[in-house]
Design an enzyme around this catalytic site. Structure first.
Site, PDB file in Angstrom:
ATOM      1  N   GLY A   1      -9.193   4.054  -6.562  1.00  8.81           N
ATOM      2  CA  GLY A   1      -7.857   3.465  -6.613  1.00  8.81           C
ATOM      3  C   GLY A   1      -6.839   4.189  -5.756  1.00  8.81           C
TER       4      GLY A   1
ATOM      5  N   ASP B   1      -5.549   7.131  -6.107  1.00  6.12           N
ATOM      6  CA  ASP B   1      -5.936   8.530  -5.868  1.00  6.12           C
ATOM      7  C   ASP B   1      -6.819   8.643  -4.628  1.00  6.12           C
ATOM      8  OD1 ASP B   1      -6.131  11.282  -6.364  1.00  6.12           O
ATOM      9  OD2 ASP B   1      -7.652  11.047  -7.919  1.00  6.12           O
TER      10      ASP B   1
ATOM     11  N   THR C   1      -2.678   2.172 -14.862  1.00  5.11           N
ATOM     12  CA  THR C   1      -2.960   0.750 -15.099  1.00  5.11           C
ATOM     13  C   THR C   1      -4.220   0.253 -14.407  1.00  5.11           C
ATOM     14  OG1 THR C   1      -1.589   0.007 -13.241  1.00  5.11           O
ATOM     15  CG2 THR C   1      -0.514   0.221 -15.402  1.00  5.11           C
TER      16      THR C   1
ATOM     17  N   ILE D   1      -8.102   1.930 -13.308  1.00  2.16           N
ATOM     18  CA  ILE D   1      -9.340   2.254 -14.018  1.00  2.16           C
ATOM     19  C   ILE D   1      -9.096   2.938 -15.368  1.00  2.16           C
ATOM     20  CG2 ILE D   1     -10.738   2.328 -11.930  1.00  2.16           C
ATOM     21  CD1 ILE D   1     -10.638   5.387 -12.077  1.00  2.16           C
ATOM     22  N   TYR D   2      -7.853   3.379 -15.624  1.00  6.96           N
ATOM     23  CA  TYR D   2      -7.526   3.971 -16.928  1.00  6.96           C
ATOM     24  C   TYR D   2      -7.132   2.900 -17.947  1.00  6.96           C
ATOM     25  CZ  TYR D   2      -7.665   8.747 -15.012  1.00  6.96           C
ATOM     26  OH  TYR D   2      -8.050   9.939 -14.451  1.00  6.96           O
TER      27      TYR D   2
ATOM     28  N   ASP E   1       0.857  -1.183   0.000  1.00  6.71           N
ATOM     29  CA  ASP E   1       0.000   0.000   0.000  1.00  6.71           C
ATOM     30  C   ASP E   1       0.895   1.236   0.000  1.00  6.71           C
ATOM     31  OD1 ASP E   1      -1.643   2.163   0.687  1.00  6.71           O
ATOM     32  OD2 ASP E   1      -2.732   1.051   2.233  1.00  6.71           O
TER      33      ASP E   1
END
Length: 177
Positions: free
Chosen positions: A32, A34, A122, A124-125, A10
């Site tokens: 994610g 962010d 890598t 949600i994009y 993390d």
């Protein structure tokens, strides 16, 4: 390369002078990495992001801005906006490289000695993980060659798959130099 560490974990718990956030262009947090950084860092980060937004508007894809780190085990958060994957025909590779280069510009400007990067774009994009790792690692290695103040770069992978990709690239010699 002895300056580069591949870590599964993390990013909000790994101490470094700066943590890179895989931000969205609004800078207001999201999902994610962010969202995790904004939650763990507290309201100071969001307040500084609002100030930046009021000054300049959105942060463009391929660019980065810097804030304090709030409650994170760091001094700074560098918010880098990576590209959405749209099939590879919309300058996605160049924009991802630009996001990393924008981070290194701030790293140099603030004389940061240790930094943790997530796997930008890598999640949600949907940027292909292998290609993203190749671009990021090559850009990091080139940037380390131009910046002698950086002592440590952590590649913090939340998923084991990303850790395996980076480890294989480094073990197969991409990280020479």
């Amino acid at each position: 390369m002895n300056k580069i560490n591949v870590i599964q974990g993390d990013i909000t718990k790994i101490p470094a002078e700066a943590i890179v956030n895989a931000a969205n262009s609004s800078l207001f947090g999201g999902g994610g990495v962010d969202g995790a950084i904004h939650r763990a860092g507290g309201s100071l980060i969001l307040d500084e992001c609002r100030e930046i937004r009021n000054r300049q508007g959105n942060c463009n894809t391929g660019c980065a801005v810097i804030t304090g780190a709030g409650n994170l085990p760091a001094k700074y958060v560098i918010h880098a906006v990576g590209p959405h994957w749209r099939g590879g025909k919309h300058q996605e590779a160049e924009l991802l490289k630009s996001a990393y280069l924008s981070c290194f510009k701030l790293i140099s400007e603030y004389q940061i000695t240790s930094v943790s990067f997530p796997n930008i774009s890598t999640g949600i994009y949907h940027f292909p993980k292998q290609l993203a790792a190749e671009i990021s690692l090559a850009t990091i290695i080139d940037s380390l060659g131009e910046n002698d103040t950086i002592e440590t770069v952590n590649l913090v992978c939340y998923e084991k798959e990303n850790q395996d990709i980076y480890s294989l690239l480094i073990n197969n010699g991409l990280a020479k130099g």
